[in-house]
Design a protein around this motif. Structure first.
Motif, PDB file in Angstrom:
ATOM      1  N   GLY A  46       0.819  -1.203   0.000  1.00 19.37           N
ATOM      2  CA  GLY A  46       0.000   0.000   0.000  1.00 19.37           C
ATOM      3  C   GLY A  46       0.856   1.257   0.000  1.00 19.37           C
ATOM      4  N   THR A  47       0.383   2.292  -0.655  1.00 15.29           N
ATOM      5  CA  THR A  47       1.157   3.530  -0.758  1.00 15.29           C
ATOM      6  C   THR A  47       1.155   4.338   0.532  1.00 15.29           C
ATOM      7  N   ASN A  48       0.257   3.997   1.470  1.00 19.54           N
ATOM      8  CA  ASN A  48       0.161   4.756   2.719  1.00 19.54           C
ATOM      9  C   ASN A  48       0.618   3.936   3.917  1.00 19.54           C
ATOM     10  N   LYS A  91       2.707   3.188   6.833  1.00 20.14           N
ATOM     11  CA  LYS A  91       3.567   3.992   7.711  1.00 20.14           C
ATOM     12  C   LYS A  91       4.639   3.159   8.407  1.00 20.14           C
ATOM     13  N   LEU A  92       4.414   1.853   8.539  1.00 23.39           N
ATOM     14  CA  LEU A  92       5.382   0.995   9.223  1.00 23.39           C
ATOM     15  C   LEU A  92       6.493   0.546   8.276  1.00 23.39           C
ATOM     16  N   ILE A  93       6.101   0.032   7.112  1.00 22.77           N
ATOM     17  CA  ILE A  93       7.065  -0.384   6.096  1.00 22.77           C
ATOM     18  C   ILE A  93       6.738   0.404   4.831  1.00 22.77           C
ATOM     19  N   PRO A  94       7.491   1.433   4.525  1.00 21.47           N
ATOM     20  CA  PRO A  94       7.163   2.318   3.394  1.00 21.47           C
ATOM     21  C   PRO A  94       7.042   1.584   2.064  1.00 21.47           C
ATOM     22  N   TYR A  95       6.178   2.102   1.214  1.00 21.39           N
ATOM     23  CA  TYR A  95       5.946   1.540  -0.117  1.00 21.39           C
ATOM     24  C   TYR A  95       7.247   1.439  -0.921  1.00 21.39           C
ATOM     25  N   LYS A  96       8.153   2.393  -0.733  1.00 27.02           N
ATOM     26  CA  LYS A  96       9.408   2.385  -1.491  1.00 27.02           C
ATOM     27  C   LYS A  96      10.237   1.127  -1.213  1.00 27.02           C
ATOM     28  N   THR A  97       9.968   0.478  -0.069  1.00 25.88           N
ATOM     29  CA  THR A  97      10.658  -0.773   0.242  1.00 25.88           C
ATOM     30  C   THR A  97      10.361  -1.826  -0.818  1.00 25.88           C
ATOM     31  N   SER A  98       9.083  -1.939  -1.180  1.00 31.64           N
ATOM     32  CA  SER A  98       8.702  -2.928  -2.192  1.00 31.64           C
ATOM     33  C   SER A  98       9.199  -2.538  -3.576  1.00 31.64           C
ATOM     34  N   VAL A  99       9.312  -1.238  -3.834  1.00 32.02           N
ATOM     35  CA  VAL A  99       9.869  -0.797  -5.111  1.00 32.02           C
ATOM     36  C   VAL A  99      11.309  -1.295  -5.221  1.00 32.02           C
ATOM     37  N   LYS A 100      12.079  -1.156  -4.124  1.00 33.55           N
ATOM     38  CA  LYS A 100      13.468  -1.637  -4.113  1.00 33.55           C
ATOM     39  C   LYS A 100      13.524  -3.157  -4.262  1.00 33.55           C
ATOM     40  N   LEU A 101      12.651  -3.860  -3.550  1.00 33.73           N
ATOM     41  CA  LEU A 101      12.638  -5.319  -3.625  1.00 33.73           C
ATOM     42  C   LEU A 101      12.284  -5.801  -5.030  1.00 33.73           C
ATOM     43  N   SER A 102      11.393  -5.081  -5.686  1.00 33.48           N
ATOM     44  CA  SER A 102      10.949  -5.503  -7.019  1.00 33.48           C
ATOM     45  C   SER A 102      12.067  -5.443  -8.053  1.00 33.48           C
ATOM     46  N   LYS A 103      13.141  -4.712  -7.745  1.00 30.33           N
ATOM     47  CA  LYS A 103      14.256  -4.570  -8.682  1.00 30.33           C
ATOM     48  C   LYS A 103      15.351  -5.620  -8.477  1.00 30.33           C
ATOM     49  N   ILE A 104      15.224  -6.430  -7.431  1.00 33.33           N
ATOM     50  CA  ILE A 104      16.268  -7.410  -7.126  1.00 33.33           C
ATOM     51  C   ILE A 104      16.217  -8.601  -8.078  1.00 33.33           C
ATOM     52  N   ASN A 105      15.016  -9.069  -8.356  1.00 37.01           N
ATOM     53  CA  ASN A 105      14.826 -10.211  -9.254  1.00 37.01           C
ATOM     54  C   ASN A 105      13.751  -9.815 -10.275  1.00 37.01           C
ATOM     55  N   PRO A 106      14.019  -8.784 -11.062  1.00 38.17           N
ATOM     56  CA  PRO A 106      12.984  -8.133 -11.878  1.00 38.17           C
ATOM     57  C   PRO A 106      12.306  -9.008 -12.919  1.00 38.17           C
ATOM     58  N   LYS A 107      13.015  -9.975 -13.478  1.00 37.97           N
ATOM     59  CA  LYS A 107      12.422 -10.810 -14.520  1.00 37.97           C
ATOM     60  C   LYS A 107      11.283 -11.683 -13.986  1.00 37.97           C
ATOM     61  N   LEU A 108      11.323 -11.978 -12.692  1.00 36.46           N
ATOM     62  CA  LEU A 108      10.311 -12.847 -12.093  1.00 36.46           C
ATOM     63  C   LEU A 108       9.314 -12.080 -11.214  1.00 36.46           C
ATOM     64  N   LYS A 155       6.592  -9.012 -10.070  1.00 45.94           N
ATOM     65  CA  LYS A 155       5.580  -8.024 -10.440  1.00 45.94           C
ATOM     66  C   LYS A 155       5.130  -7.300  -9.181  1.00 45.94           C
ATOM     67  N   LEU A 156       5.151  -5.982  -9.207  1.00 44.41           N
ATOM     68  CA  LEU A 156       4.741  -5.169  -8.064  1.00 44.41           C
ATOM     69  C   LEU A 156       3.292  -4.733  -8.245  1.00 44.41           C
ATOM     70  N   HIS A 157       2.468  -5.003  -7.234  1.00 45.93           N
ATOM     71  CA  HIS A 157       1.053  -4.637  -7.250  1.00 45.93           C
ATOM     72  C   HIS A 157       0.830  -3.535  -6.211  1.00 45.93           C
ATOM     73  N   THR A 158       0.338  -2.401  -6.638  1.00 47.39           N
ATOM     74  CA  THR A 158       0.203  -1.232  -5.772  1.00 47.39           C
ATOM     75  C   THR A 158      -1.245  -1.009  -5.344  1.00 47.39           C
ATOM     76  N   VAL A 159      -1.454  -0.931  -4.032  1.00 45.18           N
ATOM     77  CA  VAL A 159      -2.779  -0.614  -3.491  1.00 45.18           C
ATOM     78  C   VAL A 159      -2.760   0.868  -3.120  1.00 45.18           C
ATOM     79  N   ILE A 160      -3.365   1.700  -3.953  1.00 44.83           N
ATOM     80  CA  ILE A 160      -3.364   3.138  -3.720  1.00 44.83           C
ATOM     81  C   ILE A 160      -4.108   3.473  -2.432  1.00 44.83           C
ATOM     82  N   GLY A 161      -3.417   4.136  -1.503  1.00 45.24           N
ATOM     83  CA  GLY A 161      -4.021   4.523  -0.237  1.00 45.24           C
ATOM     84  C   GLY A 161      -3.991   3.452   0.827  1.00 45.24           C
ATOM     85  N   GLY A 162      -3.505   2.267   0.485  1.00 41.34           N
ATOM     86  CA  GLY A 162      -3.471   1.172   1.440  1.00 41.34           C
ATOM     87  C   GLY A 162      -2.429   1.375   2.526  1.00 41.34           C
ATOM     88  N   GLY A 163      -2.776   0.981   3.755  1.00 44.09           N
ATOM     89  CA  GLY A 163      -1.846   1.067   4.869  1.00 44.09           C
ATOM     90  C   GLY A 163      -1.170  -0.269   5.122  1.00 44.09           C
TER      91      GLY A 163
END
Length: 290
Positions: free
Chosen positions: A216-218, A220-237, A239-247
């Protein structure tokens, strides 16, 4: 000069004392277990369940519940929960998978629910591998899905890196637990203090199955940017799914989350009936009264 040396010594002593306190008390800070009596009976409305107990090689007992699909199962989801409560409450989220024809197995970590035993990162990893091996005796490994929620995301990633499940789904994952704790006290040497570093980012590079990250983009405990970074580690496999406004604790309350699960679990997504999902389940932080 003596005055300043005294101040420096006091600061050093305080720093050491705080560091020792963080090391020895981190189990109490990281884990918020709900303990259940041995005779507690699990019940979930409209869910067919079966309870399991397994003794580990060091004498601990692990308690889990199998949630059965009402139709012929398409596979099984090993759902690794967060750091609070027990499967008494977490079991309400099994409907998000049984409605798609998947069985779900949830287990309480050591010290949670009816599970016993001394907790450590090594012990939990070993326990989960044993459970995974048991699931492989029930179904071919290609039908096993790993779902890790918050704390469970690190353990799910480790399992996926050591095995060959059908897919790995991470819900609000962290880069490493060391990074999460360091946000609150950046001046402390958490790389040395953490008993549970759980380096998700290290394990993720060795995963060979499809990886789905939901965040979720909101949060507060584990920021959304964390998953953006994780999604780049093994990018070929991945897919990042974003929940707009999700906590951090309410992704299940968003229709978009359930649409995403439909897309992940089904080649042809089913028509979404929100009444059969967990959308109305509120994930509270307070323990429920027995």
């Amino acid at each position: 000069m003596t005055y300043w040396w005294s101040i420096i010594i006091i600061v050093i002593i305080a720093y050491v004392v705080i560091s020792l306190a963080l090391y020895f008390l981190q189990d109490y800070m990281l884990f918020k277990p709900e303990k259940l009596p041995k005779d507690f009976q699990f019940y979930y409305e409209n869910q067919d369940i079966e309870e399991f107990n397994m003794e580990t090689r060091d004498g601990a007992e692990l308690n889990g519940v199998l949630f059965k699909s009402k139709e012929k199962p398409r596979g099984i989801v090993l759902y690794l929960k967060g750091n609070s409560k027990s499967i008494k409450g977490w079991g309400k989220f099994a409907v998000d998978f049984t409605r798609h024809g998947f069985n779900v197995f949830m287990v309480d970590y050591r010290g949670f629910g009816k599970s016993t035993g001394r907790r450590s990162q090594k012990a939990i990893k070993r326990d989960l591998q044993v459970i995974y091996n048991k699931l492989k005796e029930l179904v071919p490994e290609k039908y096993i899905i790993l779902y890790g929620r918050s704390l469970g995301s690190g353990f799910a990633t480790k399992l996926a890196s050591m095995n060959h499940p059908r897919m790995l789904i991470l819900d609000a994952p962290y880069y490493s637990l060391t990074k999460v704790t360091a946000r609150y006290a950046p001046f402390m040497p958490f790389s040395l203090l953490m008993k549970y570093p759980l380096p998700t980012y290290k394990w993720l590079k060795y995963v060979q199955c499809p990886i789905h990250i939901i965040h979720g983009t909101n949060d507060k405990l584990i920021p959304y940017k964390t998953s953006v970074k994780l999604s780049k580690i093994n990018p070929k496999l991945t897919k990042l799914h974003t929940v707009i406004g999700g906590g951090h604790k309410n992704l299940n309350n968003f229709e978009s989350y359930h649409v995403m699960l439909d897309e992940i679990l089904n080649t042809k997504p089913k028509e979404l009936d929100l009444e059969t999902t967990s959308i109305n389940v509120i994930h509270t932080s307070k323990k429920s009264k027995k």
